[in-house]
Motif scaffolding. Structure first.
Motif, PDB file in Angstrom:
ATOM      1  N   GLY A  32       3.427  27.093   5.170  1.00 31.74           N
ATOM      2  CA  GLY A  32       2.944  26.346   4.012  1.00 31.74           C
ATOM      3  C   GLY A  32       2.104  25.180   4.476  1.00 31.74           C
ATOM      4  N   LEU A  33       2.034  24.152   3.669  1.00 32.44           N
ATOM      5  CA  LEU A  33       1.268  22.951   3.983  1.00 32.44           C
ATOM      6  C   LEU A  33       2.234  21.831   4.336  1.00 32.44           C
ATOM      7  CD1 LEU A  33      -1.362  21.304   4.122  1.00 32.44           C
ATOM      8  CD2 LEU A  33      -1.115  20.857   1.663  1.00 32.44           C
ATOM      9  N   THR A  34       2.169  21.364   5.575  1.00 27.66           N
ATOM     10  CA  THR A  34       3.034  20.282   6.038  1.00 27.66           C
ATOM     11  C   THR A  34       2.355  18.951   5.775  1.00 27.66           C
ATOM     12  OG1 THR A  34       4.072  21.659   7.730  1.00 27.66           O
ATOM     13  CG2 THR A  34       4.199  19.273   8.021  1.00 27.66           C
ATOM     14  N   LEU A  35       3.056  18.091   5.056  1.00 29.87           N
ATOM     15  CA  LEU A  35       2.586  16.758   4.716  1.00 29.87           C
ATOM     16  C   LEU A  35       3.492  15.727   5.375  1.00 29.87           C
ATOM     17  CD1 LEU A  35       2.233  17.315   0.848  1.00 29.87           C
ATOM     18  CD2 LEU A  35       0.375  17.396   2.532  1.00 29.87           C
ATOM     19  N   PRO A  36       3.033  14.486   5.500  1.00 32.24           N
ATOM     20  CA  PRO A  36       3.991  13.436   5.847  1.00 32.24           C
ATOM     21  C   PRO A  36       5.063  13.361   4.765  1.00 32.24           C
ATOM     22  CG  PRO A  36       1.723  12.632   5.984  1.00 32.24           C
ATOM     23  CD  PRO A  36       1.676  13.962   5.295  1.00 32.24           C
ATOM     24  N   GLY A  37       6.269  12.991   5.154  1.00 32.88           N
ATOM     25  CA  GLY A  37       7.308  12.816   4.142  1.00 32.88           C
ATOM     26  C   GLY A  37       6.873  11.805   3.099  1.00 32.88           C
ATOM     27  N   GLN A  38       7.331  11.994   1.878  1.00 39.49           N
ATOM     28  CA  GLN A  38       6.941  11.130   0.770  1.00 39.49           C
ATOM     29  C   GLN A  38       7.812   9.872   0.728  1.00 39.49           C
ATOM     30  OE1 GLN A  38       4.324  12.185  -1.646  1.00 39.49           O
ATOM     31  NE2 GLN A  38       4.016  13.465   0.159  1.00 39.49           N
ATOM     32  N   ALA A  39       7.223   8.761   0.329  1.00 40.58           N
ATOM     33  CA  ALA A  39       7.956   7.503   0.149  1.00 40.58           C
ATOM     34  C   ALA A  39       8.121   7.235  -1.339  1.00 40.58           C
ATOM     35  CB  ALA A  39       7.210   6.347   0.809  1.00 40.58           C
ATOM     36  N   CYS A  65       2.957  -0.880  -7.204  1.00 37.96           N
ATOM     37  CA  CYS A  65       3.762   0.336  -7.290  1.00 37.96           C
ATOM     38  C   CYS A  65       3.732   0.861  -8.715  1.00 37.96           C
ATOM     39  CB  CYS A  65       5.201   0.078  -6.853  1.00 37.96           C
ATOM     40  SG  CYS A  65       6.210   1.575  -6.899  1.00 37.96           S
ATOM     41  N   MET A  66       3.076   1.981  -8.890  1.00 42.25           N
ATOM     42  CA  MET A  66       3.018   2.630 -10.195  1.00 42.25           C
ATOM     43  C   MET A  66       4.134   3.668 -10.300  1.00 42.25           C
ATOM     44  SD  MET A  66       0.447   0.963 -11.316  1.00 42.25           S
ATOM     45  CE  MET A  66       0.158   1.758 -12.894  1.00 42.25           C
ATOM     46  N   CYS A  67       4.719   3.778 -11.476  1.00 42.46           N
ATOM     47  CA  CYS A  67       5.816   4.721 -11.724  1.00 42.46           C
ATOM     48  C   CYS A  67       5.466   5.530 -12.972  1.00 42.46           C
ATOM     49  CB  CYS A  67       7.127   3.975 -11.904  1.00 42.46           C
ATOM     50  SG  CYS A  67       7.532   2.845 -10.543  1.00 42.46           S
ATOM     51  N   PRO A  68       4.480   6.419 -12.887  1.00 44.88           N
ATOM     52  CA  PRO A  68       3.923   7.034 -14.100  1.00 44.88           C
ATOM     53  C   PRO A  68       4.921   7.803 -14.951  1.00 44.88           C
ATOM     54  CG  PRO A  68       2.417   7.324 -12.269  1.00 44.88           C
ATOM     55  CD  PRO A  68       3.690   6.763 -11.702  1.00 44.88           C
ATOM     56  N   THR A  69       5.876   8.542 -14.332  1.00 50.02           N
ATOM     57  CA  THR A  69       6.768   9.334 -15.179  1.00 50.02           C
ATOM     58  C   THR A  69       7.722   8.451 -15.966  1.00 50.02           C
ATOM     59  OG1 THR A  69       8.411   9.683 -13.418  1.00 50.02           O
ATOM     60  CG2 THR A  69       6.624  11.293 -13.607  1.00 50.02           C
ATOM     61  N   THR A  70       8.142   7.324 -15.401  1.00 51.78           N
ATOM     62  CA  THR A  70       8.981   6.391 -16.149  1.00 51.78           C
ATOM     63  C   THR A  70       8.158   5.618 -17.167  1.00 51.78           C
ATOM     64  OG1 THR A  70      10.669   6.141 -14.446  1.00 51.78           O
ATOM     65  CG2 THR A  70      10.359   4.281 -15.929  1.00 51.78           C
ATOM     66  N   GLU A  71       6.978   5.195 -16.788  1.00 52.48           N
ATOM     67  CA  GLU A  71       6.140   4.412 -17.708  1.00 52.48           C
ATOM     68  C   GLU A  71       5.793   5.215 -18.952  1.00 52.48           C
ATOM     69  OE1 GLU A  71       4.534   2.036 -13.813  1.00 52.48           O
ATOM     70  OE2 GLU A  71       3.270   3.577 -14.750  1.00 52.48           O
ATOM     71  N   ILE A 129      -2.053   1.074  -3.477  1.00 59.21           N
ATOM     72  CA  ILE A 129      -1.269   1.658  -4.562  1.00 59.21           C
ATOM     73  C   ILE A 129      -0.158   2.503  -3.967  1.00 59.21           C
ATOM     74  CG2 ILE A 129      -1.318   3.111  -6.617  1.00 59.21           C
ATOM     75  CD1 ILE A 129      -2.940   0.560  -6.911  1.00 59.21           C
ATOM     76  N   THR A 130       1.053   2.344  -4.490  1.00 61.77           N
ATOM     77  CA  THR A 130       2.193   3.153  -4.083  1.00 61.77           C
ATOM     78  C   THR A 130       2.809   3.779  -5.335  1.00 61.77           C
ATOM     79  OG1 THR A 130       3.853   1.388  -4.233  1.00 61.77           O
ATOM     80  CG2 THR A 130       2.575   1.540  -2.182  1.00 61.77           C
ATOM     81  N   LEU A 131       3.793   4.650  -5.113  1.00 61.01           N
ATOM     82  CA  LEU A 131       4.370   5.420  -6.213  1.00 61.01           C
ATOM     83  C   LEU A 131       5.891   5.392  -6.156  1.00 61.01           C
ATOM     84  CD1 LEU A 131       1.994   8.497  -5.897  1.00 61.01           C
ATOM     85  CD2 LEU A 131       1.935   6.784  -7.726  1.00 61.01           C
ATOM     86  N   GLY A 169       2.910   3.914   0.766  1.00 56.30           N
ATOM     87  CA  GLY A 169       4.271   3.757   0.266  1.00 56.30           C
ATOM     88  C   GLY A 169       5.235   3.321   1.343  1.00 56.30           C
ATOM     89  N   HIS A 170       5.162   3.966   2.500  1.00 52.65           N
ATOM     90  CA  HIS A 170       6.042   3.575   3.599  1.00 52.65           C
ATOM     91  C   HIS A 170       5.775   2.142   4.054  1.00 52.65           C
ATOM     92  CE1 HIS A 170       6.834   7.947   4.064  1.00 52.65           C
ATOM     93  NE2 HIS A 170       8.003   7.514   4.531  1.00 52.65           N
TER      94      HIS A 170
END
Length: 451
Positions: free
Chosen positions: A55-62, A293-299, A319-321, A365-366
């Motif tokens: 698959g596609l390996t990404l850096p871990g998400q923060a 830090c944006m939190c779109p699903t909560t906002e 910008i972080t999430l 984010g990190h």
């Protein structure tokens, strides 16, 4: 010592002088300290002694903003209508049922859910400090220690953002549910928070709950505590217009100006939400290089509004999430919502590239959580990885060539197949390796709060 020394990634999102690119057949070596020792694209087929990451390996998400106990509210606060303030009443009821043992069980399950979604580090905005009614546990940091232990059990990193919360609103005494949040004053908060110790998977930061909850003359105490430790400092900012109105009434300035006047803003500070800002507020945030830090699903779940993220980013704010209240835990949904919300607001497309959205969820984010050595797949970085399947009903199609648009704009948390933290594989083929049954752990820990 990592369980394996080498991973082979079918595709991987790699740093490049001209901007990140997708590399193919990438060998990723991991040393005994859990850091990447080498990254070799175009290495050929997977060697027999390497772990294959298809698959596609990404850096871990923060996940830069979390309230772990809010996960218990999912499915309850979505019923009917209401406002942020009616939602808060329900939140208080769940908060009142928690003790160190039940919080350990719940947070372990929540952090395991995050790991399954590709999240390898969480910023826990922690203000549930004491017993109901304000009584003290034998260990004054028992609740925070429960969160640190929960992250260890779930296999992810944590920045415990110990939060100063003293008032129910601009000098008013805490209400009954808020008594367990308060240390009395900022000096007492600083003394208790200073007893927290960092460890391999855990770092300690600070937070100001909001300008409502920390009197203006005590904001500098929290900011100074963080500055002396070179620690992250986070703060809820202008999530609601009611907060802005009350601040103007109490102090004659906006919350952003109040924070600026007391030395809170800056490159180690993260302003969470930053939804309802004036032009001057935006200038203060961009001039100080404050993280947003944006939190779109909560906002959107709370009907808060759409913040000026694009203007802030264009002015120099990283910008972080964050998933905040955990209405859902899905870093890909948070990332694309940043772009899609902007499209709805402006009625134009193309405000953020897939690469920029990935950076918000990884490297920036990190860094905002005090882990600047994470969030990139390169030698010397922490070996924290998340692998997205490219053969699900959401992602099937041409393999990535130059970009990661499929992962950002189509994938979901359900497409994460493998997760590695510090070289240790904690999710394999979509199964958490440390928490045997994550859905059951969530069900049981939440049910215990309702009994």
């Amino acid at each position: 010592m990592p369980a394996v020394a080498t991973y082979w990634a079918e595709h991987a999102w790699l740093p490049h002088a001209g901007g990140p690119v997708v590399g193919h057949e990438v060998l990723i070596g991991v040393g005994p300290d859990g850091r990447i020792t080498e990254v070799t694209p175009d290495s050929g087929p997977c060697p027999p002694d390497a772990v294959k990451l298809t698959g596609l390996t990404l850096p871990g998400q923060a996940n830069a903003h979390s309230h772990a106990f809010h996960r218990a509210l999912r499915g309850h606060v979505q019923i009917g209508s209401g406002t942020f303030w009616t939602w808060r009443d329900t939140m208080y009821r769940f908060a009142g049922a928690l003790d160190p043992d039940s919080y350990l069980a719940l947070a372990t399950a929540v952090y395991a859910e995050m790991a399954l979604a590709g999240i390898t580090a969480v910023g826990e905005f922690h203000y549930l400090h004491h017993a109901p009614g304000g009584g003290r546990y034998g260990d004054a940091n028992a609740m925070g220690e429960a969160l640190i232990e929960a992250a260890a059990r779930a296999g992810i990193r944590i920045t415990l953002l110990d939060t100063c919360y003293l008032s129910s609103g601009f000098g008013a005494e805490p209400t009954e549910p808020q008594l367990r949040f308060s240390d009395g004053d900022a000096d007492a908060w600083a003394a208790r928070a200073g007893e927290l110790k960092e460890r391999g998977h855990a770092r300690i930061g600070a937070a100001i709950h909001s300008v409502r909850a920390v009197p203006a003359d005590q904001l500098a105490t929290v900011a100074h505590w963080a500055a002396m430790r070179r620690a992250p400092l986070h703060v809820h900012l202008s999530e609601q217009t009611a907060e802005n109105d009350a601040c103007l009434t109490a102090h004659g300035v906006t919350p952003t100006r109040l924070l600026a006047d007391h030395g809170v803003l800056g490159p180690r500070t993260s302003a969470v939400h930053a939804t309802h800002l004036t032009d001057e507020d935006i200038r203060l945030l961009t001039d100080s290089s404050t993280n947003i830090c944006m939190c779109p699903t909560t906002e959107r779940d709370l009907a808060d509004g759409i913040g000026p993220a694009r203007r802030l980013a264009s002015g120099g704010c990283p910008i972080t999430l964050g998933s905040d209240s955990h209405a859902v835990i899905d870093p890909f949904e948070e990332a694309r919502a940043l772009e899609l919300n902007e499209r709805l607001h402006s009625r134009t497309r193309g405000h953020w590239t897939a690469g920029a959205l990935l950076r918000a969820g990884t490297e920036d984010g990190h860094a905002s959580l005090g882990w600047p050595e994470a969030g990139r797949i390169e030698a010397g970085a922490l070996a924290d990885l998340a692998v997205v399947a490219l053969d699900s009903v959401r992602t099937a199609g041409p393999a990535p060539a130059l970009g990661a648009e499929t992962a950002v704009f189509a994938a979901s948390a359900a497409d994460v197949r493998h997760v590695v933290v510090g070289g240790r594989q904690i999710v394999r083929d979509g199964v958490h390796q440390l928490v045997a049954d994550v859905p059951a752990a969530l069900r049981d820990s939440i049910a215990a709060l309702q009994s």
